[in-house]
Scaffold this active site. Structure first.
Site, PDB file in Angstrom:
ATOM      1  CE  LYS A  35      50.120  66.265 -22.967  1.00 49.49           C
ATOM      2  NZ  LYS A  35      49.851  67.563 -23.525  1.00 49.49           N
TER       3      LYS A  35
HETATM    4  N1  PMP Z   1      49.630  65.426 -30.294  1.00 44.08           N
HETATM    5  C1  PMP Z   1      48.482  65.381 -29.614  1.00 44.08           C
HETATM    6  C2  PMP Z   1      47.289  64.767 -30.270  1.00 44.08           C
HETATM    7  C3  PMP Z   1      48.410  65.915 -28.314  1.00 44.08           C
HETATM    8  O1  PMP Z   1      47.252  65.877 -27.647  1.00 44.08           O
HETATM    9  C4  PMP Z   1      49.572  66.501 -27.749  1.00 44.08           C
HETATM   10  C5  PMP Z   1      49.503  67.114 -26.391  1.00 44.08           C
HETATM   11  N2  PMP Z   1      48.664  68.251 -26.320  1.00 44.08           N
HETATM   12  C6  PMP Z   1      50.748  66.537 -28.496  1.00 44.08           C
HETATM   13  C7  PMP Z   1      50.732  65.972 -29.761  1.00 44.08           C
HETATM   14  C8  PMP Z   1      52.018  67.202 -27.989  1.00 44.08           C
HETATM   15  O2  PMP Z   1      52.549  66.691 -26.815  1.00 44.08           O
HETATM   16  P1  PMP Z   1      53.333  67.629 -25.777  1.00 44.08           P
HETATM   17  O3  PMP Z   1      52.296  68.341 -24.946  1.00 44.08           O
HETATM   18  O4  PMP Z   1      54.158  66.699 -24.964  1.00 44.08           O
HETATM   19  O5  PMP Z   1      54.129  68.613 -26.536  1.00 44.08           O
END
Ligand code: PMP
Length: 351
Positions: free
Chosen positions: A43
């Site tokens: 992120k």
């Molecule tokens: N895993 C974790 C621990 C996250 O914090 C996030 C983002 N919320 C994701 C996976 C997924 O990423 P994305 O928002 O790009 O789908």
């Protein structure tokens, strides 16, 4: 590593690492470790992407307060970017998410406003919207902001293309929170590596994509109500209680070749296995994505290459069930080691 003008220059260009012990014979399994980002998660990319896009468009004015609803990693990334660039930050977050996430954001100078656990992701988004409107703050809207998939198209996607140039890449495995990673990388792979199968994992407890049921949305793309297939699950950061607009883009593009559902215990088991068998220390959604990648490996042709995203560091989960069976006191085995020589031993514990 080169010299950088600011911490923000260190975001991205995360390493791809071969799995040596946990991969089945004959399959090349690699992981892309997003924990190498400065604040330990994928992120950090989004945080830089949405803030710089809003600076360019003029939507974000110098010194204006930034607000976002986040389960943690987005808030931590935004706290770093806002600290480095000088924007005050307010984060809304359901009280059910891990305590170290809140503390980290506050340590980085952000204000964290907690929302009721029972209202889930929906409640924290609604609170952020209410506060943004009332105070004229800039809301980054990670679930709908095009700058989110855009930064993954420009960085994560390009990195994967570069790292596998001239090599096979049969499968790319990911989960989704906002879907920024999924949609941004899919745009690149669909154009430049049409043969690469895109595999999306979601919690077995919240099979929203698997259900095929559409998400009801407001005019701005935000969810009109929670998705009927959602149930609470232990993969913090994955699958909020709705299908985000950005995730919907990957579905509409028909980018997804296969959807896998991952049980919570499987995610924990894989996270621990990555730590103890490969020395790769990552969080619960990483374990979950890896569980999906192992499933893909089982069915892959000999010689196939699989790349699995690992979104964040394991250090963020010390107070969660991931560390449930990791004690603070010595266990029997450790006591036995201590007692195997006479000196420097702790006095026996009294009941
Ligand atoms: N895993 C974790 C621990 C996250 O914090 C996030 C983002 N919320 C994701 C996976 C997924 O990423 P994305 O928002 O790009 O789908």
């Amino acid at each position: 590593m080169a010299k950088f003008d600011s911490i923000l220059g260190t975001i991205g260009r995360t390493p791809v690492v071969r799995i040596n012990k946990l991969a089945p014979k004959g399959v090349n399994l690699y992981v892309k470790i997003e924990a190498f980002n400065p604040l330990g998660s994928v992120k950090d990319r989004l945080a830089l992407g949405v803030i710089e896009a809003a600076e360019r468009s003029g939507e974000l004015k110098p010194g204006q307060t930034v607000i976002e609803a986040t389960s943690g990693n987005t808030g931590i990334g935004l706290a770093m970017v806002c600290a480095a660039k000088g924007y005050p930050l307010v984060v809304t977050m359901a009280e059910s998410f891990s305590v170290e996430r809140r503390k980290l954001m506050r340590f980085l100078g952000a204000k964290v406003v907690l929302t009721p656990a029972a209202e889930r992701a929906f409640g924290m988004v609604a609170k952020a919207q209410e506060l943004a409107k009332a105070h004229g703050w800039f809301m980054t809207r990670q679930f709908e902001n095009e700058a989110n998939p855009d930064i993954h198209e420009r960085t994560t996607g390009r990195e994967i293309i570069a790292d596998f140039a001239g090599e096979r890449l049969d499968y790319w495995v990911t989960g989704f929170g906002t879907g920024g990673t999924l949609t941004g990388v899919s745009r690149v792979l669909r154009k430049e590596r049409p043969e690469t199968k895109i595999i999306v994992c979601e919690p077995a407890d919240a099979p929203m994509l698997t259900s095929g049921e559409k998400q009801e949305r407001n005019a701005d793309g935000s969810p009109a109500k929670p998705h009927p297939a959602f149930k609470p699950h232990p993969m913090q950061g994955w699958s909020p209680d709705f299908i985000p607009l950005i995730t919907g883009e990957a579905v509409d593009m028909k980018a997804i070749d296969r959807i896998l559902t991952i049980p919570g215990p499987e995610a924990m088991k894989c996270s621990k296995a990555l730590a103890q068998r490969e020395g790769i220390f990552v969080g619960i959604t990483s374990g979950a994505t890896f569980a999906g990648a192992l499933e893909v490996c089982k069915q892959a042709a000999p010689g196939a290459t699989v790349l699995c995203m690992l979104p964040d560091t394991g250090e963020r989960y010390l107070s969660t069930p991931l560390f449930g069976d990791i004690g603070a006191d010595m266990n029997d085995e450790e006591l036995k080691i201590s007692n195997s020589t006479p000196n420097h031993r702790l006095p026996p514990k009294t009941a």
